[in-house]
Design a protein around this motif. Structure first.
Motif, PDB file in Angstrom:
ATOM      1  N   SER A  57       0.845  -1.195   0.000  1.00 25.99           N
ATOM      2  CA  SER A  57       0.000   0.000   0.000  1.00 25.99           C
ATOM      3  C   SER A  57       0.879   1.243   0.000  1.00 25.99           C
ATOM      4  O   SER A  57       2.095   1.159  -0.091  1.00 25.99           O
ATOM      5  CB  SER A  57      -0.888   0.009   1.238  1.00 25.99           C
ATOM      6  N   GLU A  58       0.229   2.405   0.083  1.00 27.34           N
ATOM      7  CA  GLU A  58       0.960   3.674   0.191  1.00 27.34           C
ATOM      8  C   GLU A  58       1.141   4.051   1.658  1.00 27.34           C
ATOM      9  O   GLU A  58       1.772   5.054   1.954  1.00 27.34           O
ATOM     10  CB  GLU A  58       0.142   4.787  -0.479  1.00 27.34           C
ATOM     11  N   VAL A  59       0.514   3.249   2.529  1.00 22.74           N
ATOM     12  CA  VAL A  59       0.499   3.620   3.949  1.00 22.74           C
ATOM     13  C   VAL A  59       1.863   3.362   4.577  1.00 22.74           C
ATOM     14  O   VAL A  59       2.332   2.221   4.627  1.00 22.74           O
ATOM     15  CB  VAL A  59      -0.567   2.806   4.717  1.00 22.74           C
ATOM     16  N   SER A  60       2.504   4.398   5.045  1.00 23.81           N
ATOM     17  CA  SER A  60       3.822   4.184   5.626  1.00 23.81           C
ATOM     18  C   SER A  60       3.742   4.150   7.149  1.00 23.81           C
ATOM     19  O   SER A  60       2.883   4.776   7.770  1.00 23.81           O
ATOM     20  CB  SER A  60       4.799   5.262   5.159  1.00 23.81           C
ATOM     21  N   VAL A  61       4.625   3.359   7.731  1.00 26.32           N
ATOM     22  CA  VAL A  61       4.684   3.237   9.187  1.00 26.32           C
ATOM     23  C   VAL A  61       6.136   3.216   9.632  1.00 26.32           C
ATOM     24  O   VAL A  61       7.057   2.991   8.832  1.00 26.32           O
ATOM     25  CB  VAL A  61       4.021   1.927   9.687  1.00 26.32           C
ATOM     26  N   ARG A  62       6.287   3.446  10.916  1.00 28.06           N
ATOM     27  CA  ARG A  62       7.602   3.418  11.534  1.00 28.06           C
ATOM     28  C   ARG A  62       7.404   2.731  12.878  1.00 28.06           C
ATOM     29  O   ARG A  62       6.733   3.283  13.766  1.00 28.06           O
ATOM     30  CB  ARG A  62       8.065   4.863  11.723  1.00 28.06           C
ATOM     31  N   VAL A  63       7.888   1.497  12.990  1.00 32.11           N
ATOM     32  CA  VAL A  63       7.618   0.722  14.204  1.00 32.11           C
ATOM     33  C   VAL A  63       8.893   0.048  14.696  1.00 32.11           C
ATOM     34  O   VAL A  63       9.886  -0.053  13.966  1.00 32.11           O
ATOM     35  CB  VAL A  63       6.542  -0.361  13.947  1.00 32.11           C
ATOM     36  N   ALA A  64       8.826  -0.402  15.931  1.00 31.80           N
ATOM     37  CA  ALA A  64      10.008  -1.028  16.524  1.00 31.80           C
ATOM     38  C   ALA A  64       9.599  -2.229  17.354  1.00 31.80           C
ATOM     39  O   ALA A  64       8.467  -2.313  17.835  1.00 31.80           O
ATOM     40  CB  ALA A  64      10.754  -0.019  17.397  1.00 31.80           C
ATOM     41  N   GLY A  65      10.521  -3.155  17.510  1.00 32.08           N
ATOM     42  CA  GLY A  65      10.228  -4.308  18.343  1.00 32.08           C
ATOM     43  C   GLY A  65      11.434  -5.216  18.453  1.00 32.08           C
ATOM     44  O   GLY A  65      12.503  -4.942  17.911  1.00 32.08           O
ATOM     45  N   ARG A  66      11.209  -6.308  19.184  1.00 35.14           N
ATOM     46  CA  ARG A  66      12.268  -7.294  19.337  1.00 35.14           C
ATOM     47  C   ARG A  66      12.133  -8.331  18.235  1.00 35.14           C
ATOM     48  O   ARG A  66      11.016  -8.736  17.900  1.00 35.14           O
ATOM     49  CB  ARG A  66      12.154  -7.970  20.701  1.00 35.14           C
ATOM     50  N   VAL A  67      13.227  -8.727  17.663  1.00 34.07           N
ATOM     51  CA  VAL A  67      13.217  -9.736  16.604  1.00 34.07           C
ATOM     52  C   VAL A  67      12.977 -11.105  17.238  1.00 34.07           C
ATOM     53  O   VAL A  67      13.792 -11.567  18.041  1.00 34.07           O
ATOM     54  CB  VAL A  67      14.558  -9.741  15.847  1.00 34.07           C
ATOM     55  N   VAL A  68      11.858 -11.736  16.927  1.00 33.69           N
ATOM     56  CA  VAL A  68      11.572 -13.038  17.523  1.00 33.69           C
ATOM     57  C   VAL A  68      11.593 -14.172  16.507  1.00 33.69           C
ATOM     58  O   VAL A  68      11.448 -15.333  16.871  1.00 33.69           O
ATOM     59  CB  VAL A  68      10.227 -13.043  18.283  1.00 33.69           C
ATOM     60  N   ALA A  69      11.743 -13.852  15.245  1.00 28.12           N
ATOM     61  CA  ALA A  69      11.916 -14.908  14.235  1.00 28.12           C
ATOM     62  C   ALA A  69      12.643 -14.311  13.044  1.00 28.12           C
ATOM     63  O   ALA A  69      12.417 -13.156  12.692  1.00 28.12           O
ATOM     64  CB  ALA A  69      10.569 -15.480  13.811  1.00 28.12           C
TER      65      ALA A  69
END
Length: 552
Positions: A101-113
């Motif tokens: 999509s055109e919807v942009s996001v900026r997110v963060a987290g712990r890599v679990v896989a």
RNA sequence: GAGGGCGUAGCUCAGUCUGGUAGAGCAACGGCUUUUUAAGCCGUGGGCCGAGGGUUCAAAUCCCUCCGCCCUCACCA
């Protein structure tokens, strides 16, 4: 023990001189000490060099990141939402599978896989709200960007910026344009499929439990919401929250054995509170009228699936009120909380439904003894026989203690759907008013659900003369030795200044959480339950052994 | 405090009954792989089998002691 601060200070400085030459000497001694902490043998045995394979490999990757100009322990990362928020955004955008999509996001987290395919990699990120997949491609991130991807390990924290889309299998995915490395994890996470099940590790290293087992994280988030909601409901009813001492010169309000602590400057022993009751009632004397406290109580008693030495209790007192008010509050607050958290007035506990919706039946204490335990409550012999049959040592028990034993052995386990048990004998209480219609009985109820006591409420005794008499009578009793048999004169003085008639209520928050959240042991609703410390007492106890808590 | 169960690789677990060179999956490392979902394929490394003592030619396995966790009971207003 000593290894810990060393290790920390070493790590803290790491990013600034990660070049191998300088970092190496700092790191080398860390490894054995940190292995010791893990293995828990505490004896400083030599450790084979390969056991910290993970630690060393990850440290090496941290160095490589540093060489690439990437801080392995990065800083603030501004996100557009949490992971569930991004997921919701994608749902709302109606993205067809296999498209971006055109919807942009900026997110963060712990890599679990991590699922790597040479020049493209899928990673699953996790935060408190949930998981989301990110797609990292060499052609999108560039050579330099993808070099960082190759150094990713399970457990690292990253931020991703990109557009939302769905893969051809329909999975919501962040098609990443920029990857920001946030934190290198030096130790591996528990296995992704089976999670972490060893209870010892789960409780001692709860953070691993929380990362590895999403349902555990959910449960504690819900516990937090439960307490917040309880607080809101009481405030809506006009109660104000107060805090009373946790360290008390005389532990009152219950007769459990207290923990003893010591104040150095005053050179006095103090007791960790077993109940806030006597302080909260002083506030009624002072005119605060409707008060509550949600806080920790400490009881120096055995551990069990239903008992942790420190536990959370809500106590409230309402001036000009009585037991009926307490019933109303208990019923509506507990059923309301259950409704809010589980979406129904019915909880699931030990595989069976527990009805929490109102109204709760009002049961009579003595009738229950007759019907469920088959005893004649007026006959000491009958009570004693029943208690013996349940394996209770009845030698030192009087009639009332026997009655209590019979009740908790024969009646309590069967009280499954929420109910009130009313009219216990006045002798079982110290702080409760007698019923007008029957002075041999207390104007008291205990609420039960799932076979556990959940709440306890009184029409409070406000007769200062009678209160003093009961204290004096009790002062020779079982727990007198613990506290020197002192009366709480300060409390009695307060009451002599006049305490308004009042209703009082205590609700065990841990047990409420257990029932509403379907947890069969208190350790599943207390983040850090008490366990015996891992490192056993050192061979040479130089310190005073006398201060060691409870030999049990 | 008593009884029972458990403790083997970072994690999840076989192996213990019936003693004979310590196994699997995931994770890790090296390779191949640009749409995977516990990815796949080829290859490699990793264990004071909770600790200590004993029996035995030989102990993860049998015996004893200790440590930790879990369960039941007891204690516990």
């Amino acid at each position: 023990m000593l290894g810990v601060p060393c290790r920390l200070s070493g790590l803290v400085h790491m990013p600034r001189h990660l070049d191998a030459a300088r970092a190496q000497p700092t790191i080398a001694p860390l490894v054995p000490s940190n292995r010791r902490a893990d293995s828990g043998n505490g004896k400083g045995n030599p450790v084979s060099p390969h056991v910290d394979q993970f630690f060393e490999e990850r440290l090496a990757k941290a160095r490589k990141l540093s060489e690439l100009g990437v801080d392995p322990w990065g800083a603030k990362y501004e996100t557009s939402s949490d992971l569930a928020g991004a997921r919701a955004k994608a749902e709302a955008a109606n993205i067809a599978p296999g498209t971006e999509s055109e919807v942009s996001v900026r997110v963060a987290g712990r890599v679990v896989a991590v699922r790597a395919f040479g020049k493209a990699t899928f990673v699953a990120l996790r935060d408190r709200s949930g998981d989301i997949q990110a797609y990292l491609r060499s052609d999108r991130l560039g050579e330099a960007g993808y070099a960082v991807v190759k150094l990713l390990d399970l457990g690292d924290f990253v931020g991703v910026e990109g557009v939302l889309g769905r893969t051809k299998t329909g999975e919501i995915t962040v098609f990443t344009k920029a990857l920001t490395f946030l934190t290198k994890a030096l130790r591996p996470l528990p296995e992704k499929f089976h999670g972490l099940s060893d209870t010892d590790t789960r409780f001692r290293q709860r953070y691993l439990d929380l990362v590895a087992n999403p349902e555990v994280r959910e449960r504690f988030v819900k516990r937090s919401r439960l307490i917040a909601s309880l607080r809101r409901r009481l405030e809506e009813r006009g109660f104000i929250e107060v805090e009373t001492p946790m360290m008390q010169a005389i532990p009152g309000g219950a007769t459990a054995r207290p923990f003893i602590t010591h104040h150095n400057a005053l050179d006095i022993d103090l007791y960790m509170r077993i109940s806030p009751e006597l302080y909260l009632k002083r506030l009624l004397v002072g005119g605060l009228d409707k008060v509550f406290e949600i806080g920790r109580q400490f009881r120096n008693e055995g551990l069990s699936p239903k008992h942790n030495p420190e536990f959370t209790m809500m106590e409230l007192y309402q001036a000009y009120g009585n037991l009926d008010d307490m019933m109303d509050i208990t019923e509506s607050v507990v059923s309301g909380l259950a409704e809010e958290l589980s979406g129904s007035g019915e909880a699931q506990f030990a595989g069976k439904p527990v009805k929490l919706s109102r109204p709760w039946p009002r049961l009579d204490y003595l009738s229950l003894l007759r019907e469920k335990a088959g005893v004649d409550p007026s006959s000491v012999d009958s009570l004693r026989a029943a208690a013996r049959k349940a394996g209770v040592d009845t030698a030192k028990l009087d009639k009332w203690a026997l009655m209590d034993e019979v009740f908790s052995n024969y009646v309590e386990p069967g009280l499954w759907d929420a109910c009130f048990v009313c009219g216990a004998p006045i002798e079982l209480t110290l702080l409760c008013k007698a019923r007008r219609d029957d002075p041999s009985r207390a104007e008291r109820f205990e609420a039960y659900a799932a076979g556990m006591e959940l709440a306890n409420a009184y029409t409070e005794l406000n007769d200062a003369v009678e209160q003093r008499r009961r204290f004096q009578e009790q002062a020779g009793g079982a727990t007198a030795a613990e506290t020197g048999g002192k009366l709480d004169e300060d409390f009695l003085t307060a009451m002599e200044h006049g305490m308004p008639p009042a209703g009082g209520l205590g609700i065990g928050i841990d047990r409420l959480a257990m029932i509403v959240l379907g947890a069969e042991t208190i350790r599943e609703v207390v983040l850090f339950p008490l366990l015996r410390p891992r490192e056993a007492a050192p061979a040479a106890p130089a310190a005073p052994a006398a201060e060691a808590p409870a030999k049990e």
